[in-house]
Design an enzyme around this catalytic site. Structure first.
Site, PDB file in Angstrom:
ATOM      1  N   GLU A   1      13.673 -33.587  37.264  1.00 22.29           N
ATOM      2  CA  GLU A   1      12.912 -32.400  37.641  1.00 22.29           C
ATOM      3  C   GLU A   1      12.378 -31.649  36.418  1.00 22.29           C
ATOM      4  O   GLU A   1      13.082 -30.830  35.835  1.00 22.29           O
ATOM      5  CB  GLU A   1      13.806 -31.460  38.461  1.00 22.29           C
ATOM      6  CG  GLU A   1      14.589 -32.151  39.567  1.00 22.29           C
ATOM      7  CD  GLU A   1      15.687 -31.268  40.134  1.00 22.29           C
ATOM      8  OE1 GLU A   1      15.520 -30.026  40.137  1.00 22.29           O
ATOM      9  OE2 GLU A   1      16.731 -31.807  40.547  1.00 22.29           O
TER      10      GLU A   1
ATOM     11  N   HIS B   1      10.678 -30.363  41.742  1.00 23.84           N
ATOM     12  CA  HIS B   1      11.992 -30.874  42.160  1.00 23.84           C
ATOM     13  C   HIS B   1      11.856 -32.308  42.698  1.00 23.84           C
ATOM     14  O   HIS B   1      12.000 -32.569  43.896  1.00 23.84           O
ATOM     15  CB  HIS B   1      12.562 -29.951  43.239  1.00 23.84           C
ATOM     16  CG  HIS B   1      14.030 -30.050  43.433  1.00 23.84           C
ATOM     17  ND1 HIS B   1      14.701 -31.240  43.518  1.00 23.84           N
ATOM     18  CD2 HIS B   1      14.970 -29.082  43.577  1.00 23.84           C
ATOM     19  CE1 HIS B   1      15.992 -31.005  43.711  1.00 23.84           C
ATOM     20  NE2 HIS B   1      16.175 -29.701  43.746  1.00 23.84           N
TER      21      HIS B   1
END
Length: 319
Positions: free
Chosen positions: A293, A189
């Site tokens: 991500e 992330h």
């Protein structure tokens, strides 16, 4: 005593090793920091094995971190590079992960530092390029009782963070140590720091199908570069495993390459979403960040007992 006309002169200094990467713990043992002799650095919080800082040789920060991020282990970190495992978002219809909190438990568990290693390679100018690799581990034994109650499978995670001059590589190896099969999803992330989100374009996703989570999870097709003009939350499945690049004002600033990660999530909360998140600050910080991500989240990785899965990303910055 006989004088020698050509006796060797004394050494002015004892030869030693070239400068090496330095790895240190914070005073409270909550984080590990690696610094290359050329000045590049990375800091990893043991809570979540979350990368909270990555700087170039001049000290310029490459990742965005909320000024109100929780770094004490009380909550997952907002910013940097948190780890998502074993579920992306929530999956109420998936029996094995239905009761888990958003994005699973990897980002909210304390990891063990397994050690460091360094390597050296010759660069094009004849100098030596040093790198530092930090390894972290998490297994079922390291979970909280609450997490064990919601996901009772035996597993082992090895997360490696490799700092190079000009790039950062993060890789996660997932092993099923259980006697039965289980499913998982994995995501890195990454919050990249940008100067002005209005000047940003994302290339490398042209023609890719994506799920638009801001528009009722409709499936759409990307045409041209991705521009951020409002809240953006998209799960892309690129048509090829090529690099994804971030450009700002027409100049390439980051390149993200993926290894065995079939999806790319592009996320920016924009005004209203940022205002509603207590740990997102400053509230206009969305102007200075963009999440790119890499992950495997559009389906499930099904691991039989003893099986392993590995995914990785390399982020390169361009000055």
């Amino acid at each position: 005593m006989v004088e020698r006309a050509n006796r060797p002169s004394a050494l002015s200094a004892t030869p030693g090793l070239a400068p090496q990467p330095q790895v240190t713990f914070s005073d409270d043992n909550s984080s590990v920091r690696a610094v290359l002799p050329t000045g590049e650095s990375v800091t990893v919080l043991l809570h979540g094995a979350t990368i909270t800082s990555w700087t170039d040789a001049s000290g310029s920060e490459k990742l965005w971190l909320s000024s109100s991020a929780h770094l004490d282990g009380s909550k997952p970190v907002r910013g940097g590079i948190p780890l998502v495992f074993p579920v992306f978002g929530t999956a109420p219809d998936h029996a094995q992960t239905a009761s888990l909190a958003q994005h699973g438990f990897a980002r909210s568990s304390r990891w063990e530092f397994l050690g460091k290693s360094t390597s050296e390679s010759a660069s094009g100018d004849g100098a030596a390029d040093l790198s530092a690799k930090l390894d972290f581990g998490l297994s079922a034994a390291g979970l909280s009782e609450e997490a064990k109650g919601k996901w009772s499978f035996a597993f082992n995670l090895i997360y490696s963070v490799t700092l190079n001059r000009g790039s950062l590589t993060t890789s996660l190896v997932v092993t099923n140590d259980d006697e039965k099969a289980w499913d998982c999803q994995v995501l890195l992330h990454t919050y990249l720091r940008v100067k002005d989100i209005n000047e940003v374009e994302v290339h490398g996703l042209d023609g890719a199908q994506y799920v638009d989570k801001v528009d009722g999870a409709k499936t759409k097709s990307q045409s041209g570069a991705v521009k951020i003009t409002g809240e953006t939350d998209r799960v892309y499945t690129p048509v090829a495993n090529g690099p994804v690049t971030v450009a700002e004002g027409g100049k390439k600033t980051f390149t993200v390459t993926r290894d065995n990660l079939s999806n790319v999530v592009v996320w920016n909360p924009w005004t209203d979403k940022a205002a509603g998140m207590g740990d997102f600050s400053p509230k206009d910080g969305f102007k200075n960040m963009l999440c790119i991500e890499p992950g495997s989240v559009s389906g499930w990785q099904s691991l039989e007992p003893g099986d392993a899965y590995e995914g990785a990303q390399t982020i390169t910055y361009h000055s």
